[in-house]
Each structure stands twice: as C-alpha cells, then as structure tokens.
Design a protein around this motif. Structure first.
Motif, PDB file in Angstrom:
ATOM      1  N   LEU A  99     -28.033  20.577  -4.556  1.00 46.85           N
ATOM      2  CA  LEU A  99     -28.452  21.774  -5.285  1.00 46.85           C
ATOM      3  C   LEU A  99     -29.591  22.415  -4.524  1.00 46.85           C
ATOM      4  CD1 LEU A  99     -31.375  21.431  -6.982  1.00 46.85           C
ATOM      5  CD2 LEU A  99     -29.963  19.974  -8.407  1.00 46.85           C
ATOM      6  N   PHE A 100     -29.834  23.686  -4.833  1.00 37.34           N
ATOM      7  CA  PHE A 100     -30.858  24.453  -4.129  1.00 37.34           C
ATOM      8  C   PHE A 100     -31.760  25.132  -5.148  1.00 37.34           C
ATOM      9  CE2 PHE A 100     -26.874  24.342  -1.821  1.00 37.34           C
ATOM     10  CZ  PHE A 100     -27.270  23.749  -0.621  1.00 37.34           C
ATOM     11  N   VAL A 101     -33.065  25.030  -4.923  1.00 40.17           N
ATOM     12  CA  VAL A 101     -34.043  25.709  -5.777  1.00 40.17           C
ATOM     13  C   VAL A 101     -34.615  26.849  -4.951  1.00 40.17           C
ATOM     14  CG1 VAL A 101     -36.103  25.494  -7.194  1.00 40.17           C
ATOM     15  CG2 VAL A 101     -34.564  23.526  -6.924  1.00 40.17           C
ATOM     16  N   HIS A 102     -34.336  28.085  -5.368  1.00 45.71           N
ATOM     17  CA  HIS A 102     -34.725  29.247  -4.577  1.00 45.71           C
ATOM     18  C   HIS A 102     -35.985  29.905  -5.136  1.00 45.71           C
ATOM     19  CE1 HIS A 102     -34.015  31.828  -1.286  1.00 45.71           C
ATOM     20  NE2 HIS A 102     -32.687  31.770  -1.297  1.00 45.71           N
ATOM     21  N   ALA A 103     -36.621  30.709  -4.266  1.00 47.71           N
ATOM     22  CA  ALA A 103     -37.873  31.400  -4.592  1.00 47.71           C
ATOM     23  C   ALA A 103     -38.926  30.393  -5.025  1.00 47.71           C
ATOM     24  CB  ALA A 103     -37.643  32.461  -5.666  1.00 47.71           C
ATOM     25  N   ALA A 143     -35.815  25.152  -1.479  1.00 50.59           N
ATOM     26  CA  ALA A 143     -35.858  23.699  -1.362  1.00 50.59           C
ATOM     27  C   ALA A 143     -34.463  23.157  -1.629  1.00 50.59           C
ATOM     28  CB  ALA A 143     -36.863  23.103  -2.340  1.00 50.59           C
ATOM     29  N   MET A 144     -34.106  22.092  -0.930  1.00 49.91           N
ATOM     30  CA  MET A 144     -32.792  21.475  -1.098  1.00 49.91           C
ATOM     31  C   MET A 144     -32.946  20.081  -1.687  1.00 49.91           C
ATOM     32  SD  MET A 144     -31.060  22.244   2.597  1.00 49.91           S
ATOM     33  CE  MET A 144     -31.674  23.550   3.647  1.00 49.91           C
ATOM     34  N   ARG A 182     -25.089  23.460  -7.923  1.00 50.80           N
ATOM     35  CA  ARG A 182     -25.676  24.649  -8.546  1.00 50.80           C
ATOM     36  C   ARG A 182     -26.884  25.134  -7.749  1.00 50.80           C
ATOM     37  NH1 ARG A 182     -29.589  22.216 -12.630  1.00 50.80           N
ATOM     38  NH2 ARG A 182     -29.583  19.999 -12.081  1.00 50.80           N
ATOM     39  N   VAL A 183     -27.226  26.396  -7.982  1.00 55.60           N
ATOM     40  CA  VAL A 183     -28.448  26.991  -7.456  1.00 55.60           C
ATOM     41  C   VAL A 183     -29.373  27.247  -8.625  1.00 55.60           C
ATOM     42  CG1 VAL A 183     -29.469  28.925  -6.196  1.00 55.60           C
ATOM     43  CG2 VAL A 183     -27.203  28.079  -5.555  1.00 55.60           C
ATOM     44  N   THR A 215     -41.135  32.135  -7.751  1.00 50.28           N
ATOM     45  CA  THR A 215     -41.009  32.053  -9.204  1.00 50.28           C
ATOM     46  C   THR A 215     -40.841  30.607  -9.666  1.00 50.28           C
ATOM     47  OG1 THR A 215     -38.624  32.424  -9.037  1.00 50.28           O
ATOM     48  CG2 THR A 215     -40.006  34.355  -9.424  1.00 50.28           C
ATOM     49  N   ALA A 216     -40.844  29.678  -8.721  1.00 50.70           N
ATOM     50  CA  ALA A 216     -40.721  28.255  -9.037  1.00 50.70           C
ATOM     51  C   ALA A 216     -41.762  27.483  -8.233  1.00 50.70           C
ATOM     52  CB  ALA A 216     -39.324  27.737  -8.719  1.00 50.70           C
TER      53      ALA A 216
END
Length: 382
Positions: free
Chosen positions: A98-102, A307-308, A318-319, A340-341
């Motif tokens: 999964l990927f956590v963006h911003a 972040a991955m 999921r993203v 934003t994270a």
C-alpha cells in the motif's frame, strides 16, 4: 595506522570493508514478526513514484516528467505506479503493498542532512535527539539473547541508541582467507575486551551465510533476507539507499533508481520465503520534491512525498491519501505537494501493529512526545 580494535572491525566485516559504507543494520528481538526500514536518501519524488494521473493540474505541472499512464500500473481511479516498479505492482495486486501519499515528517525546510536527521531521530527539529526511533523500537521489544555489536564503520542514525545492534557491510573486494580469520581469532582469544567482540563478529559473519553478498540491489536484498529468515536471526533491519536527489535528467535516473529498488524488494521477498508472511517493509524519504518540473528535466527539494508499506503482513492493495490537489492554491508555499499525512503516524502505526503493541504508547516511545496525529490503524494484518 589501523588500531587493533579498528582492525578487528575491518577483518570481521571482510577485507576492504573499511572502504564500504554500511548498507544494512540489524537488531534482534524475541518475536516472529519482521520489520524492515528502507530509507531513500536524497528526497524521492513521490509524484513520480505514485503519479496522480487523474489530477487535473498534474500534466501541466510535470510537463516532460509526466508518467506514461499507458505503461504504468493503475492503482485506482486516481493514482498509477511508475512502470519500473513491476514486482511492486505484483505485490499490490496480491494485497501486499500500500502507499500513503502526501506524507511528510514535521520538518518543513529543505536540507538533506537536517531532513534525514529528523526522519531518523523522530524529532520535530534537526539534532533534537541523538538516538533514533528504530533503536527505541528495539528497546520496546523483548530481547531473546545478549545484544549484538556493530561490526561496520557506522550504524545509521535511526538505529543508534541505548539498545545495541549489529551492522554488516558487504564488501566489493575479496573476503579474508580462513587462515587470516583463524590467526586473528587466536590473537584475540585471551583478550578480555577484544576476544568477546571477535566472537560476536564471527557469529554475525556466520549468520550471513554463503549468500555471495554483493553491493548490487539483488545482493543486498538476498543478504538481508539471509539474516532475517533465520530462526535465531534479527527481527529488525534497516537498509540505506541513495541517489534520489534528481535535480536534472529525472526521467532516466528515477527509472533506474526505482528498478533497483524493485529488484531489491523482490530479492528480499524471495529470500524470506514463508517468513515474508510475517514481514512489514517501510520505504520512506526525508522529504519530497517540487510539484513542477524545473528547467533541467528534474525537480528541486520539496515537502510532501509518498511512503510505501510492503510485505505479507501488510493489509495492502490500496492507496491511502487525503489528496490536497496540485492547483497553485493547493500547493505548500506555492511549490510543493502539501503534506496531509504524518510520516511519524505511519511509522508508529506500522511498527505497533507489526509487533502487537499499543499504537499511542508506541508513538510516544518512538517520537518522545505527545503526537498531534494519532497513529495510523489498519496498515498491518492482525
């Protein structure tokens, strides 16, 4: 002149190890779960790695850096994964990535050294702490045996602290002969200080096994897996990668960087075998890059990135993103992807869920403060 103690360190790691930067650092703990932190030194461009192809302002900002969506893996209706990450795309399809963006640390300036220090120490400002959050995580886990000792020139900042760890640096030069190792062992066997250090060094060397360790991505992944897969081996590892500072010619350079990362991750997964099911891998960088391309086919230092999380233990496919947008009014200081994270919250959540710890207690222990962002939940399977 090389001191006796320095010679011990160099000989144990392999002939020529003094010339090689450390790539991997380990810590042992009594648990079946594994946690790997891969740092991308140089500020990796999250908008290039996980491209927001459906964002209206994306193509105009990125110009020649726009990712070819026809060749990329569409993750959902908004984001696509860079074409070089083919094996990572397979993990995503299998629900193991999964990927956590911003996302970003609390750091908001754009110095590599300061940004990496904040990322590794878990502070809110550079050089606020001397130890690292990963070392603090080691201290939260029950140890299974005597602590190991570092046998590489340095240990990454994230792993420095009260809990002793072991580091190992593969050398590109021929290894020492068995005769040399035997003679050095005999030299130190009656030395009360260096004797135990030598024995610990040899134990770590033996743990590495006949991996044919090299400094290429596949070799590093194989070496890390060789340590982590052992029942008596470490449970926490850190791998350093560099070369993510792409001020010019970004398309070709990042394609190569991402292919190397993809190869290393695949090698790690293959080497871990069934242990992969109990593994969480976190890939993160000190900060992102500018949203717009510069005049030399690259990007400059920015803020938000991606972040991955990968591994058989990850609740993937999921993203995760509270997407801020890329219009000029949406950008941080009119130039960067707005965070934003909290990367700290991602780290705390992933670490806590990997080892079955309380999320809030873990966040407080790793970052030595009461966080304004609660730890992410649901990143790792129970």
């Amino acid at each position: 002149m090389v001191s006796r103690r320095r010679f011990l360190t160099v000989s144990a790691a392999g002939a020529g190890a003094m010339l090689v930067a450390p790539y991997i650092a380990f810590a042992r703990a009594a648990t079946t779960r594994r946690f790997v932190f891969i740092i991308q030194r140089g500020a990796a461009d999250g908008l290039h790695i996980v491209a927001p192809y459906a964002e209206p302002a994306y193509a105009a900002l990125r110009r020649e850096l726009t990712v070819d969506v026809s060749a990329a893996r569409k993750l959902d209706g908004t984001f696509a994964l860079h074409p070089s990450l083919q094996r990572t795309a397979e993990l995503y399809a299998a629900g193991q990535a999964l990927f956590v963006h911003a996302v970003a640390t609390p750091y908001r300036d754009r110095s590599h050294f300061d940004g990496q220090n904040v990322l590794e120490t878990g502070g809110t400002a550079p050089y606020q702490f001397r130890d690292g959050w990963l070392n603090r995580l080691v201290g939260m886990l029950p140890t299974s045996r005597a602590q190991a000792i570092a046998i590489a020139p340095t240990v990454p900042t994230a792993l420095r602290g009260k809990s002793e760890v072991t580091s190992y640096a593969p050398s590109g030069l021929p290894g020492p002969s068995d005769d040399l190792l035997l003679r050095v062992g005999q030299l130190y066997e009656r030395d009360a200080q260096l004797g135990p250090l030598w024995n610990a060094a040899m134990a770590t060397r033996e743990m590495g096994g006949p991996t044919g360790a090299k400094q290429d991505p596949a070799g590093i992944g194989k070496l890390a897996a060789g340590f982590l897969a052992r029942d008596d081996g470490p449970r926490i590892a850190m791998i350093e990668t560099g070369g993510w500072d792409t001020h010019s010619a970004q398309n070709g350079r990042l394609a190569a960087q991402l292919k190397a990362l993809d190869t290393m991750l695949a090698s790690l997964r293959d080497g871990l075998g069934p242990v992969w099911a109990d593994t969480t891998v976190l890939v993160a960088t000190e900060f992102g890059r500018t949203a717009a391309a510069n005049g030399t086919g690259g990007t400059d230092h920015g803020t938000g990135s991606v972040a991955m999380l990968l591994g058989g233990a990850v609740a993937g496919g999921r993203v995760v993103a509270d997407w801020p947008g890329l219009r000029n009014a949406d950008l941080y200081e009119g130039r960067d992807l707005k965070p934003t994270a909290s990367l700290d919250a991602v780290i705390a959540g992933a670490a806590a869920e990997t080892f079955g710890l309380d999320g809030h207690r873990t966040a407080a222990a790793l970052f030595l403060r009461k966080s304004e962002s609660k730890p992410f939940e649901g990143l790792v399977k129970a």
